[in-house]
Design a protein around this motif. Structure first.
Motif, PDB file in Angstrom:
ATOM      1  N   SER A 194     -34.500  27.142  35.642  1.00 52.48           N
ATOM      2  CA  SER A 194     -34.627  26.622  34.413  1.00 52.48           C
ATOM      3  C   SER A 194     -34.927  24.983  34.155  1.00 52.48           C
ATOM      4  O   SER A 194     -35.370  24.315  33.543  1.00 52.48           O
ATOM      5  CB  SER A 194     -33.898  27.175  33.191  1.00 52.48           C
ATOM      6  OG  SER A 194     -33.658  28.408  33.160  1.00 52.48           O
ATOM      7  N   CYS A 195     -33.716  24.273  35.066  1.00 53.05           N
ATOM      8  CA  CYS A 195     -33.594  23.110  34.882  1.00 53.05           C
ATOM      9  C   CYS A 195     -34.641  22.155  35.710  1.00 53.05           C
ATOM     10  O   CYS A 195     -35.297  21.223  35.544  1.00 53.05           O
ATOM     11  CB  CYS A 195     -32.450  22.392  35.322  1.00 53.05           C
ATOM     12  SG  CYS A 195     -30.953  23.243  34.588  1.00 53.05           S
ATOM     13  N   ASP A 196     -34.780  22.612  37.135  1.00 49.53           N
ATOM     14  CA  ASP A 196     -35.425  22.046  38.208  1.00 49.53           C
ATOM     15  C   ASP A 196     -36.636  22.574  38.722  1.00 49.53           C
ATOM     16  O   ASP A 196     -37.249  21.938  39.499  1.00 49.53           O
ATOM     17  CB  ASP A 196     -34.285  21.503  39.373  1.00 49.53           C
ATOM     18  CG  ASP A 196     -33.256  21.215  38.882  1.00 49.53           C
ATOM     19  OD1 ASP A 196     -33.255  20.238  37.703  1.00 49.53           O
ATOM     20  OD2 ASP A 196     -32.115  21.311  39.423  1.00 49.53           O
ATOM     21  N   GLU A 198     -14.444  22.127  32.978  1.00 50.01           N
ATOM     22  CA  GLU A 198     -13.673  21.111  33.676  1.00 50.01           C
ATOM     23  C   GLU A 198     -12.594  21.671  34.476  1.00 50.01           C
ATOM     24  O   GLU A 198     -11.788  22.613  34.213  1.00 50.01           O
ATOM     25  CB  GLU A 198     -13.157  20.443  32.492  1.00 50.01           C
ATOM     26  CG  GLU A 198     -13.483  18.836  32.623  1.00 50.01           C
ATOM     27  CD  GLU A 198     -13.007  18.273  31.228  1.00 50.01           C
ATOM     28  OE1 GLU A 198     -13.828  17.669  30.335  1.00 50.01           O
ATOM     29  OE2 GLU A 198     -11.657  18.339  30.859  1.00 50.01           O
ATOM     30  N   GLY A 253     -29.794  19.020  45.146  1.00 51.42           N
ATOM     31  CA  GLY A 253     -30.685  18.202  44.074  1.00 51.42           C
ATOM     32  C   GLY A 253     -31.695  17.430  45.186  1.00 51.42           C
ATOM     33  O   GLY A 253     -32.615  17.118  44.778  1.00 51.42           O
ATOM     34  N   SER A 260     -23.593  29.307  32.640  1.00 52.23           N
ATOM     35  CA  SER A 260     -23.455  28.113  31.761  1.00 52.23           C
ATOM     36  C   SER A 260     -24.824  27.232  31.903  1.00 52.23           C
ATOM     37  O   SER A 260     -25.110  26.569  30.996  1.00 52.23           O
ATOM     38  CB  SER A 260     -22.386  27.432  32.044  1.00 52.23           C
ATOM     39  OG  SER A 260     -22.457  26.786  33.224  1.00 52.23           O
ATOM     40  N   ASN A 261     -25.476  27.385  33.020  1.00 56.93           N
ATOM     41  CA  ASN A 261     -26.626  26.679  33.118  1.00 56.93           C
ATOM     42  C   ASN A 261     -27.885  27.071  32.046  1.00 56.93           C
ATOM     43  O   ASN A 261     -28.807  26.364  31.725  1.00 56.93           O
ATOM     44  CB  ASN A 261     -27.432  27.155  34.373  1.00 56.93           C
ATOM     45  CG  ASN A 261     -26.632  26.276  35.643  1.00 56.93           C
ATOM     46  OD1 ASN A 261     -26.275  25.029  35.121  1.00 56.93           O
ATOM     47  ND2 ASN A 261     -26.825  26.564  36.766  1.00 56.93           N
ATOM     48  N   ASN A 262     -27.616  28.290  31.703  1.00 56.45           N
ATOM     49  CA  ASN A 262     -28.660  28.577  30.305  1.00 56.45           C
ATOM     50  C   ASN A 262     -28.030  28.514  29.215  1.00 56.45           C
ATOM     51  O   ASN A 262     -28.772  28.261  28.168  1.00 56.45           O
ATOM     52  CB  ASN A 262     -28.918  30.248  30.483  1.00 56.45           C
ATOM     53  CG  ASN A 262     -29.414  30.647  31.754  1.00 56.45           C
ATOM     54  OD1 ASN A 262     -30.610  30.242  32.252  1.00 56.45           O
ATOM     55  ND2 ASN A 262     -28.971  31.444  32.786  1.00 56.45           N
ATOM     56  N   LEU A 263     -26.808  28.365  28.832  1.00 57.88           N
ATOM     57  CA  LEU A 263     -26.178  28.225  27.697  1.00 57.88           C
ATOM     58  C   LEU A 263     -25.654  26.774  27.430  1.00 57.88           C
ATOM     59  O   LEU A 263     -25.496  26.214  26.267  1.00 57.88           O
ATOM     60  CB  LEU A 263     -25.007  29.194  27.452  1.00 57.88           C
ATOM     61  CG  LEU A 263     -25.386  30.662  26.989  1.00 57.88           C
ATOM     62  CD1 LEU A 263     -24.094  31.425  27.092  1.00 57.88           C
ATOM     63  CD2 LEU A 263     -25.957  30.690  25.676  1.00 57.88           C
ATOM     64  N   GLY A 264     -25.584  26.179  28.578  1.00 60.03           N
ATOM     65  CA  GLY A 264     -24.947  24.827  28.532  1.00 60.03           C
ATOM     66  C   GLY A 264     -23.500  24.853  28.071  1.00 60.03           C
ATOM     67  O   GLY A 264     -23.138  23.921  27.168  1.00 60.03           O
ATOM     68  N   ILE A 265     -22.744  25.588  28.681  1.00 56.20           N
ATOM     69  CA  ILE A 265     -21.322  25.626  28.401  1.00 56.20           C
ATOM     70  C   ILE A 265     -20.426  24.773  29.563  1.00 56.20           C
ATOM     71  O   ILE A 265     -20.499  24.642  30.605  1.00 56.20           O
ATOM     72  CB  ILE A 265     -20.579  26.791  28.530  1.00 56.20           C
ATOM     73  CG1 ILE A 265     -21.208  27.851  27.312  1.00 56.20           C
ATOM     74  CG2 ILE A 265     -19.113  27.025  28.447  1.00 56.20           C
ATOM     75  CD1 ILE A 265     -20.918  29.258  27.612  1.00 56.20           C
ATOM     76  N   LEU A 266     -19.743  23.878  28.767  1.00 54.05           N
ATOM     77  CA  LEU A 266     -19.019  22.837  29.599  1.00 54.05           C
ATOM     78  C   LEU A 266     -17.749  23.314  29.981  1.00 54.05           C
ATOM     79  O   LEU A 266     -17.172  24.125  29.646  1.00 54.05           O
ATOM     80  CB  LEU A 266     -18.525  21.520  28.616  1.00 54.05           C
ATOM     81  CG  LEU A 266     -19.765  20.624  28.107  1.00 54.05           C
ATOM     82  CD1 LEU A 266     -19.030  19.622  27.289  1.00 54.05           C
ATOM     83  CD2 LEU A 266     -20.312  20.162  29.517  1.00 54.05           C
ATOM     84  N   ASN A 310     -18.091  24.480  23.695  1.00 55.85           N
ATOM     85  CA  ASN A 310     -19.047  23.566  22.984  1.00 55.85           C
ATOM     86  C   ASN A 310     -20.442  24.033  22.467  1.00 55.85           C
ATOM     87  O   ASN A 310     -20.883  23.478  21.847  1.00 55.85           O
ATOM     88  CB  ASN A 310     -19.542  22.556  24.207  1.00 55.85           C
ATOM     89  CG  ASN A 310     -20.315  22.892  25.167  1.00 55.85           C
ATOM     90  OD1 ASN A 310     -19.772  24.007  25.686  1.00 55.85           O
ATOM     91  ND2 ASN A 310     -21.384  22.237  25.492  1.00 55.85           N
TER      92      ASN A 310
END
Lengths: 81, 298
Positions: B129-131, B238, B121, B230-236, B251
């Motif tokens: 893709s995010c930053d 834990e 960060g 998951s950064n491309n699909l948004g899979i959670l 999700n």
């Protein structure tokens, strides 16, 4: 409860965060930092870093889609109500 | 267009494929290797006294190809969702499907760069893709030596022309598909000693007297793991496990998960069981969403 989300259009976690609040029927303000330079600087200042999403819930800063942290703050708010 | 692409070809993925294949669906299983290959002998799989992991996999692959399932030995670099279709990008090609079953196994360890976590960060990111936007016209690096690094460097070109791939002492290892792309980037083969900076990352340090100034670094693990995908699909996830519902669905709609990615007790038997459950849920999903060509024909 005041919620602000700082996003970029290609960030999937920003979309997930928005969908999460939508599914709970909770309103929020979204700032697309790629369009709004002032908000981009504000986001970096608030969070001390450059990763999105940044979620501001009543001054509590959450970096990334940290569902647990979000739920904790929302539950506190609902209980206070 | 496949009905389902299964990412991972261990016992969980192959078990899911068997159920879909037997029901006549068009299925692709894609991935590199399986942890089971390393098992010299398996003696706790019901019905078989003793068998090597390699032999068990060979029989399983034969069983699923026999019902029409395709298997490809390719590294999955990216999965993305576009217009209700999934695109699976590998080091060789790109394939489309209506749904996805993730059976990637346990998280594979990738080489750690000293101080990388400290600066996440703060000029270090794992997600272009995010930053990527924050590094517009800046001098940025991608650390990695596989096709994944090239993919991330290509995405960064949308923001800046000043992109260098740092291989950390390795030679770039890419398939033909990426050789031409690679020509667009500087490649630095020096071994990285550590990353340095005060509040934010400012330098890549190769040795005491050899460092370069940098505005940002993106880390591209040579073998993308579930966190990368998951950064491309948004899979959670834990506690290092993918979160699923009672139907093995994540999700993200139409994306299922099975095997060691969801199990605490990581065994061939539990992988096969959860693979069967995911395969069955996927079939139900295809039928209920009216995406099944077979049902449409009835």
């Amino acid at each position: 409860m005041n919620i602000e989300i700082y996003t970029t259009p290609t960030c999937i976690w920003c979309k997930t965060a928005k969908e999460y609040f939508d599914s709970k029927g909770i309103e929020y303000k979204e700032y697309d930092v790629t369009e709004d330079n002032e908000k981009a600087l504000e986001m970096v200042e608030k969070s001390g870093q450059r990763g999105v999403p940044v979620i501001d819930i009543d001054g509590n800063i959450i970096i990334g889609f940290d569902k647990e942290a979000i739920e904790e703050l929302i539950t506190e708010f609902i209980e206070d109500e | 267009m496949y009905d389902c692409i299964i990412v991972g070809k261990g016992p969980a993925g192959l078990s899911a494929a068997l159920y879909l294949g037997r029901d006549g669906y068009k299925v692709l299983v894609v991935g590199l290797g399986s942890m089971l290959e390393k098992a010299e002998v398996v003696e706790n799989y019901l019905g078989i006294f003793a068998i090597s992991g390699t032999e068990l996999l060979q029989i399983s692959k034969k069983q699923v190809t026999n019902v029409g399932v395709e298997i490809k030995e390719e590294k999955v670099l990216n999965i993305y969702n576009k217009n209700e279709e999934f695109n699976v990008v590998t080091n060789i090609g790109e394939y489309k499907s209506k749904c996805i079953i993730l059976a990637l196994g346990s998280k594979k360890g990738n080489a750690k760069i000293k101080n990388a976590e400290k600066f996440v960060g703060k000029a270090i990111s794992y997600c272009v893709s995010c930053d990527g936007f924050f590094y517009k016209d800046k001098n940025v690096g991608v650390i990695g030596s596989s096709e994944h690094a090239v993919e991330e460097a290509i995405k960064l070109k949308n923001y800046t022309d000043n992109v260098t791939i740092y291989t950390n002492g390795k030679d770039m290892k890419v398939t033909d598909k990426y050789i031409d792309y690679l020509k667009n980037f500087n490649v630095d083969n020096r071994k990285i000693e550590h990353l340095d900076g005060e509040d934010e990352l400012s330098h890549i340090v190769f040795s005491e007297d050899d460092k370069i100034k940098i505005d940002g670094v993106f880390i591209a693990n040579d073998t993308p793991n579930i966190d990368d995908l998951s950064n491309n699909l948004g899979i959670l996830t834990e506690k290092n496990k993918v979160v699923i519902d009672e139907n093995n669905m994540t999700n993200v709609k139409a994306v299922f998960a099975c095997g060691d990615m969801i199990n605490d007790f990581k065994q061939v038997s539990t992988a096969v069981g959860s693979g069967a459950a995911a395969g069955n849920s996927c079939i139900k999903y295809l039928i209920n969403s009216n995406l099944s060509e077979k049902v449409k024909k009835l």
